[in-house]
Design a protein around this motif. Sequence first.
Motif, mmCIF file in Angstrom:
data_model
loop_
_atom_site.group_PDB
_atom_site.id
_atom_site.type_symbol
_atom_site.label_atom_id
_atom_site.label_comp_id
_atom_site.label_asym_id
_atom_site.label_seq_id
_atom_site.Cartn_x
_atom_site.Cartn_y
_atom_site.Cartn_z
ATOM 1 N N MET A 1 -13.157 -7.341 -5.684
ATOM 2 C CA MET A 1 -12.106 -6.647 -4.938
ATOM 3 C C MET A 1 -12.272 -6.914 -3.444
ATOM 4 O O MET A 1 -13.379 -6.978 -2.925
ATOM 5 N N ALA A 2 -11.183 -7.070 -2.773
ATOM 6 C CA ALA A 2 -11.195 -7.353 -1.339
ATOM 7 C C ALA A 2 -11.634 -6.125 -0.546
ATOM 8 O O ALA A 2 -11.334 -4.989 -0.909
ATOM 9 N N LYS A 3 -12.336 -6.390 0.526
ATOM 10 C CA LYS A 3 -12.789 -5.324 1.416
ATOM 11 C C LYS A 3 -11.615 -4.832 2.270
ATOM 12 O O LYS A 3 -10.862 -5.629 2.822
ATOM 13 N N VAL A 4 -11.471 -3.506 2.340
ATOM 14 C CA VAL A 4 -10.432 -2.877 3.152
ATOM 15 C C VAL A 4 -11.132 -1.848 4.037
ATOM 16 O O VAL A 4 -11.945 -1.063 3.551
ATOM 17 N N ILE A 5 -10.831 -1.850 5.321
ATOM 18 C CA ILE A 5 -11.509 -0.970 6.280
ATOM 19 C C ILE A 5 -10.578 0.161 6.710
ATOM 20 O O ILE A 5 -9.420 -0.080 7.063
ATOM 21 N N GLU A 6 -11.121 1.378 6.671
ATOM 22 C CA GLU A 6 -10.386 2.551 7.151
ATOM 23 C C GLU A 6 -10.108 2.417 8.652
ATOM 24 O O GLU A 6 -10.893 1.814 9.383
ATOM 25 N N GLY A 7 -9.001 2.989 9.092
ATOM 26 C CA GLY A 7 -8.695 3.036 10.518
ATOM 27 C C GLY A 7 -7.897 1.858 11.035
ATOM 28 O O GLY A 7 -7.531 1.826 12.205
ATOM 29 N N LEU A 8 -7.642 0.878 10.177
ATOM 30 C CA LEU A 8 -6.804 -0.248 10.567
ATOM 31 C C LEU A 8 -5.414 -0.050 9.972
ATOM 32 O O LEU A 8 -5.222 0.746 9.056
ATOM 33 N N TYR A 9 -4.465 -0.797 10.489
ATOM 34 C CA TYR A 9 -3.104 -0.802 9.964
ATOM 35 C C TYR A 9 -2.890 -2.149 9.266
ATOM 36 O O TYR A 9 -3.268 -3.186 9.798
ATOM 37 N N TYR A 10 -2.250 -2.110 8.097
ATOM 38 C CA TYR A 10 -2.119 -3.307 7.276
ATOM 39 C C TYR A 10 -0.662 -3.639 6.989
ATOM 40 O O TYR A 10 0.131 -2.758 6.684
ATOM 41 N N ALA A 11 -0.356 -4.946 7.050
ATOM 42 C CA ALA A 11 0.981 -5.434 6.704
ATOM 43 C C ALA A 11 0.957 -5.977 5.284
ATOM 44 O O ALA A 11 -0.082 -6.456 4.805
ATOM 45 N N GLU A 12 2.106 -5.939 4.611
ATOM 46 C CA GLU A 12 2.204 -6.489 3.258
ATOM 47 C C GLU A 12 1.936 -7.987 3.235
ATOM 48 O O GLU A 12 1.606 -8.549 2.191
ATOM 49 N N THR A 13 2.059 -8.639 4.384
ATOM 50 C CA THR A 13 1.814 -10.073 4.484
ATOM 51 C C THR A 13 0.336 -10.374 4.748
ATOM 52 O O THR A 13 -0.019 -11.512 5.049
ATOM 53 N N HIS A 14 -0.526 -9.352 4.676
ATOM 54 C CA HIS A 14 -1.984 -9.471 4.731
ATOM 55 C C HIS A 14 -2.554 -9.743 6.125
ATOM 56 O O HIS A 14 -3.603 -10.354 6.261
ATOM 57 N N GLU A 15 -1.854 -9.262 7.143
ATOM 58 C CA GLU A 15 -2.423 -9.187 8.480
ATOM 59 C C GLU A 15 -2.812 -7.735 8.728
ATOM 60 O O GLU A 15 -2.256 -6.824 8.124
ATOM 61 N N TYR A 16 -3.771 -7.549 9.620
ATOM 62 C CA TYR A 16 -4.161 -6.186 10.005
ATOM 63 C C TYR A 16 -4.023 -6.026 11.512
ATOM 64 O O TYR A 16 -3.962 -7.018 12.259
ATOM 65 N N GLU A 110 5.919 1.041 15.937
ATOM 66 C CA GLU A 110 5.960 0.076 14.827
ATOM 67 C C GLU A 110 4.769 0.238 13.888
ATOM 68 O O GLU A 110 4.843 -0.119 12.713
ATOM 69 N N LEU A 111 3.670 0.788 14.390
ATOM 70 C CA LEU A 111 2.493 1.002 13.554
ATOM 71 C C LEU A 111 2.800 1.900 12.367
ATOM 72 O O LEU A 111 2.179 1.782 11.307
ATOM 73 N N GLU A 112 3.760 2.798 12.536
ATOM 74 C CA GLU A 112 4.111 3.739 11.466
ATOM 75 C C GLU A 112 4.695 3.030 10.241
ATOM 76 O O GLU A 112 4.697 3.587 9.146
ATOM 77 N N LYS A 113 5.177 1.795 10.417
ATOM 78 C CA LYS A 113 5.752 1.036 9.310
ATOM 79 C C LYS A 113 4.687 0.305 8.492
ATOM 80 O O LYS A 113 4.986 -0.242 7.438
ATOM 81 N N LEU A 114 3.457 0.296 8.986
ATOM 82 C CA LEU A 114 2.379 -0.437 8.321
ATOM 83 C C LEU A 114 1.640 0.465 7.341
ATOM 84 O O LEU A 114 1.788 1.681 7.351
ATOM 85 N N HIS A 115 0.810 -0.152 6.504
ATOM 86 C CA HIS A 115 0.086 0.567 5.464
ATOM 87 C C HIS A 115 -1.254 1.103 5.953
ATOM 88 O O HIS A 115 -1.932 0.462 6.766
ATOM 89 N N SER A 116 -1.648 2.236 5.384
ATOM 90 C CA SER A 116 -3.002 2.748 5.576
ATOM 91 C C SER A 116 -3.948 1.914 4.714
ATOM 92 O O SER A 116 -3.514 1.121 3.862
ATOM 93 N N ALA A 117 -5.259 2.118 4.895
ATOM 94 C CA ALA A 117 -6.242 1.390 4.084
ATOM 95 C C ALA A 117 -6.045 1.671 2.603
ATOM 96 O O ALA A 117 -6.074 0.745 1.776
ATOM 97 N N ALA A 118 -5.833 2.926 2.230
ATOM 98 C CA ALA A 118 -5.659 3.283 0.821
ATOM 99 C C ALA A 118 -4.411 2.629 0.231
ATOM 100 O O ALA A 118 -4.449 2.081 -0.883
ATOM 101 N N ASP A 119 -3.309 2.665 0.975
ATOM 102 C CA ASP A 119 -2.071 2.052 0.488
ATOM 103 C C ASP A 119 -2.220 0.537 0.364
ATOM 104 O O ASP A 119 -1.725 -0.074 -0.585
ATOM 105 N N TYR A 120 -2.912 -0.079 1.331
ATOM 106 C CA TYR A 120 -3.090 -1.527 1.291
ATOM 107 C C TYR A 120 -3.999 -1.926 0.129
ATOM 108 O O TYR A 120 -3.731 -2.911 -0.566
ATOM 109 N N ALA A 121 -5.050 -1.154 -0.103
ATOM 110 C CA ALA A 121 -5.939 -1.442 -1.230
ATOM 111 C C ALA A 121 -5.162 -1.385 -2.545
ATOM 112 O O ALA A 121 -5.347 -2.238 -3.428
#
Length: 127
Positions: A1-16, A110-121
């Motif tokens: 499983m890929a590592k996901v870090i809390e406190g970052l914002y994640y895009a569906e296109t896999h940028e943080y 715009e950050l509000e449109k991005l995913h949390s760590a849990a949602d991205y995982a």
Amino acid sequence: MAKVIEGLYYAETHEYVRVEDNYGYIGITDYAQHALGTVVYVDMPEVDDEVTAEEEFGAVESVKAASDLIAPISGTVVEVNDALSDNPELLNSDPYGQWIIKVEMSDPAELEKLHSAADYAALCNEQ
């Protein structure tokens, strides 16, 4: 499983985005670097270039594929990670420590449109 870090914002296109004050450090996620394989080249914008959320700002090339980099936020590039020019494979060994560009955000909302760590995982587990 890929590592996901809390406190970052994640895009569906896999940028943080890692946020410090009004700056966003943009990189690719652990999931993205695993999918790409060994990174051999990173195409980055220049300092003072404008990036727009959901639009291409560069590319990452690997031995397996090339992938466009999509900006998760809008703003002005204030710094690029020059270390990646000589050692693009740093994105494989430390994707969260080796950001690609630093952007002065023009619209922090715009950050509000991005995913949390849990949602991205959860998103990664579905793919």
